[in-house]
Design a protein around this motif. Structure first.
Motif, PDB file in Angstrom:
ATOM      1  N   THR A 234       0.764  -1.083  -0.058  1.00  0.00           N
ATOM      2  CA  THR A 234       0.031  -0.068   0.049  1.00  0.00           C
ATOM      3  C   THR A 234       0.843   1.301   0.010  1.00  0.00           C
ATOM      4  O   THR A 234       0.263   2.365  -0.237  1.00  0.00           O
TER       5      THR A 234
ATOM      6  N   LEU B  35     -10.437  -8.665   0.373  1.00  0.00           N
ATOM      7  CA  LEU B  35      -9.454  -8.376   1.137  1.00  0.00           C
ATOM      8  C   LEU B  35      -9.731  -9.430   2.190  1.00  0.00           C
ATOM      9  O   LEU B  35     -10.900  -9.521   2.791  1.00  0.00           O
TER      10      LEU B  35
ATOM     11  N   LYS C  19      -6.990  -9.899   5.085  1.00  0.00           N
ATOM     12  CA  LYS C  19      -6.221  -9.429   6.252  1.00  0.00           C
ATOM     13  C   LYS C  19      -5.478  -8.167   5.711  1.00  0.00           C
ATOM     14  O   LYS C  19      -4.998  -7.854   4.555  1.00  0.00           O
ATOM     15  N   THR C  20      -4.951  -7.257   6.713  1.00  0.00           N
ATOM     16  CA  THR C  20      -4.357  -5.933   6.581  1.00  0.00           C
ATOM     17  C   THR C  20      -3.088  -6.052   7.801  1.00  0.00           C
ATOM     18  O   THR C  20      -3.268  -5.254   8.633  1.00  0.00           O
TER      19      THR C  20
ATOM     20  N   SER D  80       1.535  -2.765   6.107  1.00  0.00           N
ATOM     21  CA  SER D  80       1.091  -1.672   5.003  1.00  0.00           C
ATOM     22  C   SER D  80       0.977  -2.699   3.833  1.00  0.00           C
ATOM     23  O   SER D  80       0.687  -2.364   2.683  1.00  0.00           O
TER      24      SER D  80
ATOM     25  N   HIS E 102      -1.469  -5.426   2.231  1.00  0.00           N
ATOM     26  CA  HIS E 102      -2.747  -6.038   2.217  1.00  0.00           C
ATOM     27  C   HIS E 102      -2.730  -7.328   1.692  1.00  0.00           C
ATOM     28  O   HIS E 102      -2.273  -7.214   0.427  1.00  0.00           O
TER      29      HIS E 102
ATOM     30  N   TYR F  13      -5.189  -9.892  -0.335  1.00  0.00           N
ATOM     31  CA  TYR F  13      -6.437 -10.265  -1.034  1.00  0.00           C
ATOM     32  C   TYR F  13      -6.391 -11.731  -1.321  1.00  0.00           C
ATOM     33  O   TYR F  13      -5.168 -12.326  -1.530  1.00  0.00           O
TER      34      TYR F  13
ATOM     35  N   SER G  45      -8.942  -6.101  14.212  1.00  0.00           N
ATOM     36  CA  SER G  45      -8.550  -5.940  12.851  1.00  0.00           C
ATOM     37  C   SER G  45      -9.238  -6.382  11.796  1.00  0.00           C
ATOM     38  O   SER G  45      -9.335  -6.076  10.557  1.00  0.00           O
TER      39      SER G  45
ATOM     40  N   LEU H 209     -11.558  -4.403   8.560  1.00  0.00           N
ATOM     41  CA  LEU H 209     -11.532  -4.788   7.156  1.00  0.00           C
ATOM     42  C   LEU H 209     -12.455  -3.909   6.479  1.00  0.00           C
ATOM     43  O   LEU H 209     -12.536  -3.640   5.150  1.00  0.00           O
TER      44      LEU H 209
ATOM     45  N   ILE I 135     -11.690  -0.552   5.371  1.00  0.00           N
ATOM     46  CA  ILE I 135     -10.504  -0.544   4.297  1.00  0.00           C
ATOM     47  C   ILE I 135     -10.903  -0.836   3.015  1.00  0.00           C
ATOM     48  O   ILE I 135     -10.406  -0.271   2.157  1.00  0.00           O
TER      49      ILE I 135
ATOM     50  N   GLU J 113      -8.473   4.627   5.879  1.00  0.00           N
ATOM     51  CA  GLU J 113      -7.521   3.968   6.778  1.00  0.00           C
ATOM     52  C   GLU J 113      -7.910   4.117   7.996  1.00  0.00           C
ATOM     53  O   GLU J 113      -8.388   5.153   8.596  1.00  0.00           O
TER      54      GLU J 113
END
Length: 546
Positions: A19, A37, A39-40, A43, A45, A47, A527, A531, A534, A539
């Motif tokens: 990202t 998506l 998980k993040t 920085s 990410h 998919y 987290s 999602l 995000i 952010e």
DNA sequence: AATGTTGAAA
DNA sequence: AAAAGTTCAACATT
């Protein structure tokens, strides 16, 4: 091969997106189109490409060649050929099976691939050929079950079988009612004639964007008897109010089918619970039968992602009826998105929060995650607890009270909603701050009284339990503080933020805080919830406390 | 007949 | 993997 690219594509179907890369913004829309998506962690990410994500992409008109070129261009490493081959076959599958009505009005399942029908449906009866394609003639009442079955086998079906007309009604929009541009676009996309299968599908719009108006517009375009199914009593009443307010329906033409009054009329509104309710013991649905007897021309599924699995059969029976699914998120926590796709229809229109915000239809949100460490005593205690208790202990972290005071002071001129999942914790907040608390136990009249005071700004801060998730007409607020959330579902986050987004004239900016104890079970859950925003292109700004 | 209470379900 | 909330029907009460 070029290490200086934003994507890393792996054979296990995961895509890693950098990202911070300058090309991130260019790459993102396409990545979102073909994958989901998951998980993040940082920085980067992550998919995932699935069959469903590819079919959604097909629906949007993306072709394999484009997707392939895209991956080759933006990937650090050559994408694995096994993955690309698999993708190619999934893209191709989208075009193999169709349902059509032939000139003699027979319903046919047509396959452009030889031998496929027999292997998928060995018991499906005669398989004929018209030179180019193979086909099977089937009874229209099997249409839904057939589509669902084939979807479960991994083959989506394009349905060109058309619709039966419902009983007509005379209804029109009231004078001077105008749709917002995106609402009109959604209706046009739904009804699109050119695609032949228009008239069934899902429209995705964020909370607070006026989804009901899309339903109402379609109601008045189609002018046929309509069944509206909603997730709860509050939205049932809201639909009833809004349909009456915006259209010419008379009192005899519209009714609410609920526990107190079981009445069917040309426009009937009911709930999923009502439809799925079973007569005690016998296991049979008690009300479905009466609904089957009418000639619906349109069925509207409000918050279609909540469609309960027991209703899949009912939905399957209504395949020759136009149907609209409305939702803010496609994700189901039980992973049965495919059933929605085959029973309701493909995604017809989607508008994200970002677009609506930029056009000033809804407020502009800022999301902040504040990381609140335990005090020493609680930190030690955490490690002595069982896994089950750890999550709760972290959610109820007492240090959060101090942070709460700080935020309240900072937003001393704004209306604030404090939202939590545990009654004990909320009682503590009440004792600490002195603001009123509303939970499920709060009697109806008292709730109303408190909300009224909040609306009139006699009360500035309100403490809420899970009643805030669904089910009530909450007043607008500019600040939301999430003290604790349940087992991290995107839906929960979507609902809670949705509360703040409805545009009020006073302010255009809203802030959503979420308080998390770092290094604990709670962090993971949080987290996952995040999602949702995000995905919408926002952010979470992370702040460390203390 | 309209309202309130209770327990089971998902 | 768990707590909180909602809603239905049935029964009880005015």
């Amino acid at each position: 091969m070029n290490p200086d690219r934003p994507l890393l594509i792996q054979g296990d179907h995961y895509i890693y997106v950098d990202t911070t890369h300058p090309e991130y913004k260019i790459v993102l829309p396409v990545v979102q189109e073909v994958s989901d998506l998951v998980k993040t962690p940082s920085s980067i990410h992550i998919y995932k490409i699935s069959s469903h994500s590819i079919w959604y992409a097909c629906e949007q008109g993306i072709e394999f060649q484009e997707a392939s070129r895209f991956f080759h261009t933006f990937s650090k490493l050559q994408p694995p050929s096994t993955l690309m081959d698999w993708m190619k076959s999934q893209f191709e599958r989208y075009d193999i099976l169709k349902i059509v009505l032939d000139s003699r009005n027979r319903m046919k399942l047509v396959s452009s691939k030889k031998g496929l029908l027999l292997s998928l449906l060995p018991d499906g009866g005669d398989c004929l050929t018209d030179g180019e394609n193979e086909y099977m003639v089937f009874d229209p009442s099997y249409r839904g079950r057939l589509k669902k079955r084939l979807m479960n086998e991994g083959y989506p079906v394009k349905d060109f079988g058309g619709y039966e007309q419902g009983a007509g009604i005379d209804i029109s929009k009231k004078e001077g009612i105008r749709l917002r541009p995106y609402q009109k676009e959604a209706c046009d996309a739904f009804m699109k004639r050119s695609s032949l299968d228009g008239g069934a599908g899902v429209v995705i719009l964020p909370c607070g964007s006026g989804k009901t108006m899309v339903g109402i517009e379609l109601l008045t375009r189609l002018r046929q008897e309509t069944l509206i199914v909603t997730p709860n009593d509050t939205s049932l009443r809201q639909w009833f109010r809004e349909v009456k307010q915006h259209t010419s329906v008379s009192d005899e033409e519209i009714s609410m089918y609920d526990s107190s009054k079981k009445e069917l009329s040309p426009i009937t509104i009911t709930t999923y619970q009502m439809l799925t309710h079973k007569r005690s013991k016998s296991g049979e649905f008690s009300h479905l039968k009466t609904f089957r007897e009418r000639q619906w021309g349109l069925v509207i599924y409000d918050e279609v992602h909540l469609l309960p699995a027991p209703l899949f059969r009912f939905a399957a029976e209504l395949q020759s009826t136009r149907r609209l699914g409305l939702t803010a998120t496609c994700v189901r926590e039980d992973g049965r998105e495919g059933d929605i796709f085959s029973l309701i229809g493909p995604k017809r229109y989607e508008a994200g929060i970002k677009m609506l915000e930029e056009n000033q239809w809804i407020a502009s949100p800022t999301c902040k995650e504040i990381r609140v460490p335990f005090c020493d005593v609680d930190a030690k205690k955490y490690w002595l607890l069982s896994k089950k208790e750890q999550f709760r202990h972290a959610s109820e972290n007492k240090e959060k009270l101090n942070v709460l005071d700080h935020i309240l002071k900072k937003h001393s001129r704004n209306k604030v909603l404090i939202i939590g999942s545990y009654l004990d914790q909320l009682e503590m907040v009440k004792a600490h701050t002195g603001f009123p608390l509303v939970t499920g136990k709060t009697p109806k009249e008292e709730r109303e009284r408190i909300f009224q005071n909040f609306r009139q700004s006699k009360i500035r801060v309100l403490i809420l339990s899970k009643v805030a998730n669904l089910a009530l007409d909450l007043p607008d607020a500019e600040v939301g503080i999430q003290l604790s959330g349940a087992f991290g579902s995107r839906q929960e986050e979507a609902q809670r933020i949705g509360r703040l987004l409805r545009k009020s004239e006073k302010s255009d900016d809203v802030t959503f805080y979420t308080l998390v104890t770092p290094g604990t079970k709670e962090e993971e859950r949080a987290s996952n919830r995040q999602l949702f925003m995000i995905e919408q292109g926002y952010e979470y700004k992370t702040e460390e406390w203390g």
